[in-house]
Design a protein around this motif. Structure first.
Motif, PDB file in Angstrom:
ATOM      1  N   UNK A 152      33.116  -7.668 -34.978  1.00  0.00           N
ATOM      2  CA  UNK A 152      32.861  -6.228 -34.851  1.00  0.00           C
ATOM      3  C   UNK A 152      34.092  -5.383 -34.530  1.00  0.00           C
ATOM      4  N   UNK A 153      35.198  -6.014 -34.112  1.00  0.00           N
ATOM      5  CA  UNK A 153      36.381  -5.220 -33.757  1.00  0.00           C
ATOM      6  C   UNK A 153      37.615  -5.604 -34.564  1.00  0.00           C
ATOM      7  N   UNK A 154      37.486  -6.504 -35.529  1.00  0.00           N
ATOM      8  CA  UNK A 154      38.667  -7.004 -36.244  1.00  0.00           C
ATOM      9  C   UNK A 154      39.332  -5.931 -37.100  1.00  0.00           C
ATOM     10  N   UNK A 155      38.583  -4.900 -37.508  1.00  0.00           N
ATOM     11  CA  UNK A 155      39.151  -3.849 -38.356  1.00  0.00           C
ATOM     12  C   UNK A 155      39.656  -2.658 -37.551  1.00  0.00           C
ATOM     13  N   UNK A 173      25.078  -4.381 -22.668  1.00  0.00           N
ATOM     14  CA  UNK A 173      24.447  -5.634 -22.288  1.00  0.00           C
ATOM     15  C   UNK A 173      23.973  -5.594 -20.842  1.00  0.00           C
ATOM     16  N   UNK A 174      24.808  -5.045 -19.958  1.00  0.00           N
ATOM     17  CA  UNK A 174      24.431  -4.940 -18.561  1.00  0.00           C
ATOM     18  C   UNK A 174      23.210  -4.040 -18.383  1.00  0.00           C
ATOM     19  N   UNK A 175      23.155  -2.987 -19.172  1.00  0.00           N
ATOM     20  CA  UNK A 175      22.065  -2.018 -19.032  1.00  0.00           C
ATOM     21  C   UNK A 175      20.774  -2.485 -19.687  1.00  0.00           C
ATOM     22  N   UNK A 176      20.889  -3.096 -20.871  1.00  0.00           N
ATOM     23  CA  UNK A 176      19.708  -3.404 -21.674  1.00  0.00           C
ATOM     24  C   UNK A 176      19.342  -4.883 -21.678  1.00  0.00           C
ATOM     25  N   UNK A 177      20.175  -5.744 -21.085  1.00  0.00           N
ATOM     26  CA  UNK A 177      19.922  -7.192 -21.031  1.00  0.00           C
ATOM     27  C   UNK A 177      19.842  -7.806 -22.423  1.00  0.00           C
ATOM     28  N   UNK A 178      20.688  -7.315 -23.343  1.00  0.00           N
ATOM     29  CA  UNK A 178      20.725  -7.838 -24.706  1.00  0.00           C
ATOM     30  C   UNK A 178      21.538  -9.136 -24.726  1.00  0.00           C
ATOM     31  N   UNK A 179      21.185 -10.020 -25.642  1.00  0.00           N
ATOM     32  CA  UNK A 179      21.989 -11.209 -25.898  1.00  0.00           C
ATOM     33  C   UNK A 179      22.854 -10.962 -27.131  1.00  0.00           C
ATOM     34  N   UNK A 180      24.078 -11.481 -27.111  1.00  0.00           N
ATOM     35  CA  UNK A 180      24.986 -11.346 -28.250  1.00  0.00           C
ATOM     36  C   UNK A 180      25.373 -12.716 -28.783  1.00  0.00           C
ATOM     37  N   UNK A 181      25.359 -12.859 -30.113  1.00  0.00           N
ATOM     38  CA  UNK A 181      26.083 -13.940 -30.777  1.00  0.00           C
ATOM     39  C   UNK A 181      27.326 -13.286 -31.350  1.00  0.00           C
ATOM     40  N   UNK A 182      28.472 -13.577 -30.762  1.00  0.00           N
ATOM     41  CA  UNK A 182      29.708 -12.846 -31.064  1.00  0.00           C
ATOM     42  C   UNK A 182      30.616 -13.718 -31.913  1.00  0.00           C
ATOM     43  N   UNK A 183      30.732 -13.363 -33.204  1.00  0.00           N
ATOM     44  CA  UNK A 183      31.548 -14.124 -34.159  1.00  0.00           C
ATOM     45  C   UNK A 183      32.925 -13.476 -34.247  1.00  0.00           C
ATOM     46  N   UNK A 184      33.972 -14.271 -34.106  1.00  0.00           N
ATOM     47  CA  UNK A 184      35.316 -13.699 -34.163  1.00  0.00           C
ATOM     48  C   UNK A 184      36.346 -14.779 -34.465  1.00  0.00           C
ATOM     49  N   UNK A 185      37.435 -14.363 -35.158  1.00  0.00           N
ATOM     50  CA  UNK A 185      38.604 -15.225 -35.313  1.00  0.00           C
ATOM     51  C   UNK A 185      39.552 -15.068 -34.131  1.00  0.00           C
ATOM     52  N   UNK A 186      39.420 -13.974 -33.387  1.00  0.00           N
ATOM     53  CA  UNK A 186      40.365 -13.627 -32.327  1.00  0.00           C
ATOM     54  C   UNK A 186      39.954 -14.321 -31.030  1.00  0.00           C
ATOM     55  N   UNK A 221      33.630 -19.302 -32.878  1.00  0.00           N
ATOM     56  CA  UNK A 221      34.956 -19.212 -33.471  1.00  0.00           C
ATOM     57  C   UNK A 221      35.161 -20.347 -34.464  1.00  0.00           C
ATOM     58  N   UNK A 222      36.112 -20.138 -35.375  1.00  0.00           N
ATOM     59  CA  UNK A 222      36.441 -21.143 -36.375  1.00  0.00           C
ATOM     60  C   UNK A 222      37.134 -20.503 -37.554  1.00  0.00           C
ATOM     61  N   UNK A 223      37.727 -21.335 -38.400  1.00  0.00           N
ATOM     62  CA  UNK A 223      38.448 -20.847 -39.566  1.00  0.00           C
ATOM     63  C   UNK A 223      37.487 -20.273 -40.602  1.00  0.00           C
ATOM     64  N   UNK A 224      38.032 -19.483 -41.517  1.00  0.00           N
ATOM     65  CA  UNK A 224      37.233 -18.968 -42.624  1.00  0.00           C
ATOM     66  C   UNK A 224      36.654 -20.135 -43.424  1.00  0.00           C
ATOM     67  N   UNK A 225      35.383 -20.013 -43.786  1.00  0.00           N
ATOM     68  CA  UNK A 225      34.727 -21.061 -44.554  1.00  0.00           C
ATOM     69  C   UNK A 225      34.079 -22.140 -43.722  1.00  0.00           C
ATOM     70  N   UNK A 226      34.085 -21.990 -42.386  1.00  0.00           N
ATOM     71  CA  UNK A 226      33.521 -23.050 -41.547  1.00  0.00           C
ATOM     72  C   UNK A 226      31.999 -22.950 -41.439  1.00  0.00           C
ATOM     73  N   UNK A 227      31.415 -21.816 -41.849  1.00  0.00           N
ATOM     74  CA  UNK A 227      29.960 -21.686 -41.816  1.00  0.00           C
ATOM     75  C   UNK A 227      29.438 -20.638 -40.857  1.00  0.00           C
ATOM     76  N   UNK A 228      30.326 -19.867 -40.231  1.00  0.00           N
ATOM     77  CA  UNK A 228      29.885 -18.880 -39.241  1.00  0.00           C
ATOM     78  C   UNK A 228      28.972 -17.820 -39.857  1.00  0.00           C
ATOM     79  N   UNK A 229      29.368 -17.280 -40.998  1.00  0.00           N
ATOM     80  CA  UNK A 229      28.571 -16.223 -41.625  1.00  0.00           C
ATOM     81  C   UNK A 229      27.249 -16.764 -42.156  1.00  0.00           C
ATOM     82  N   UNK A 230      27.244 -18.005 -42.668  1.00  0.00           N
ATOM     83  CA  UNK A 230      25.989 -18.603 -43.126  1.00  0.00           C
ATOM     84  C   UNK A 230      25.029 -18.782 -41.961  1.00  0.00           C
TER      85      UNK A 230
END
Length: 326
Positions: A179-182, A199-212, A43-52
């Motif tokens: 992924x859910x902001x829109x 995730x429970x079924x496939x044991x996937x890891x998520x990096x979840x970026x969000x302002x919320x 999490x963080x404000x716009x321009x903090x570097x999350x997308x980079x």
């Protein structure tokens, strides 16, 4: 190679861009870990570097310094077939389910497209067809959706197609960029529950970026807070939300809407504007907006303080903390 519990390790990651005659430092010494089957909220404000950071982990950007280790491998050292094989392991779900899908392709074609590049995964046409329809079932759309175009689906359904596309290459990590902001609130819950079930079924890891912040609290095992290219606080989600150690995190938490009036507390109002990343403040980058700033905040960068895995970069943390040993 033996699979490690710690899937992704990032140490001292730096990335800058030339802007005119200046350099903009988007990432300045980023450290993070992601375990197998874990969700890390960012999490963080716009321009903090999350997308980079997301683009760098997707290998769309090459870092200036630091290291990225994925299951014991440096992905930036790979070439040719080994690099192609690695790219399957990290996929992405994009923010806008309208812009991220090709309106001229059917849902089935969109999901199948990655196999045109990664031809060895499902070399048989019948196998590809079965897998594609299985993925549509897995995300709750059903095999009959394969012949429809994106404009025939709602926003939530489109995002399910995007999730199915990300799953097509059997990844270990999915980077979820807002992924859910829109989406509408009711649809957000459906998509978040789907991601959790997968995730429970496939044991996937998520990096979840969000302002919320409420969304991150719902889905993440751990959370990391970014500010002007730095990771200023991280820890277990409930620890960070219950007792934020960095003043910036506390301000973010106080601004988050709450239904229960008893939980709202006092709103922390920050003064001043967000500094330009082209010319960040000396010392602590948050000091120009911080009500606890002192002289040392302007002259020295704060060291990371660790309180049982709850880490904050602050000279005056809000919670008791023990400095990290060098």
């Amino acid at each position: 190679m033996q699979m490690s519990e710690q899937l992704l390790e990032v140490r001292g990651l730096r990335k800058s861009f030339r802007v005119g005659k200046n350099r903009l430092t988007a990432l300045d010494g980023i450290d993070l870990d992601l375990a197998r089957g874990e969700t890390l909220g960012l999490v963080g404000e716009s321009g903090c570097g999350k997308s980079t950071l997301a683009r760098t982990l997707m290998m769309l950007e090459r870092p200036d310094a630091g290291s990225v280790t994925f299951d014991g491998i440096d992905p930036f050292s790979l070439r040719g077939k080994e690099l192609l094989k690695f790219r399957r392991r990290v996929q992405m779900v994009f923010q806008d389910p309208y812009a991220s899908l090709n309106s001229r392709m059917t849902a089935g074609d969109i999901i199948s497209e990655p196999w045109r590049t990664h031809k060895t995964l499902y070399p048989n046409r019948k196998d590809r067809e079965l897998r594609m329809r299985g993925l549509l079932d897995m995300v709750g759309l059903g095999a009959k959706a394969a012949d429809k175009y994106p404009q025939e689906f709602s926003g939530g359904q489109r995002q399910r197609i995007g999730i199915a596309r990300a799953l097509a290459l059997d990844p270990d990590v999915i980077i979820c960029d807002e992924p859910v902001s829109a989406l509408d609130l009711s649809v957000q819950a459906q998509v978040l529950n789907l991601l959790n079930d997968l995730q429970q079924e496939l044991k996937i890891s998520y990096l979840f970026i969000s302002h919320d912040l409420s969304v991150v609290r719902h889905v993440a095992d751990r959370v990391t807070v970014m500010y002007l290219g730095r990771m200023i606080e991280s820890g277990r989600t409930e620890d960070v939300y219950r007792s934020p150690a960095h003043p910036y995190t506390a301000a973010l938490m106080s601004a988050a809407p709450k239904l229960d009036a008893a939980d709202r507390g006092d709103r922390i109002l920050l003064s001043g504007e967000v500094p330009s990343p082209l010319n960040p403040p000396s010392g602590c980058r948050f000091r120009t907006r911080c009500w606890q700033a002192t002289e040392i905040c302007a002259t020295h960068e704060p060291a990371a303080h660790d309180d049982s895995g709850h880490v904050a970069e602050c000279h005056h943390p809000l919670q008791p903390a023990v400095p990290v040993s060098a």
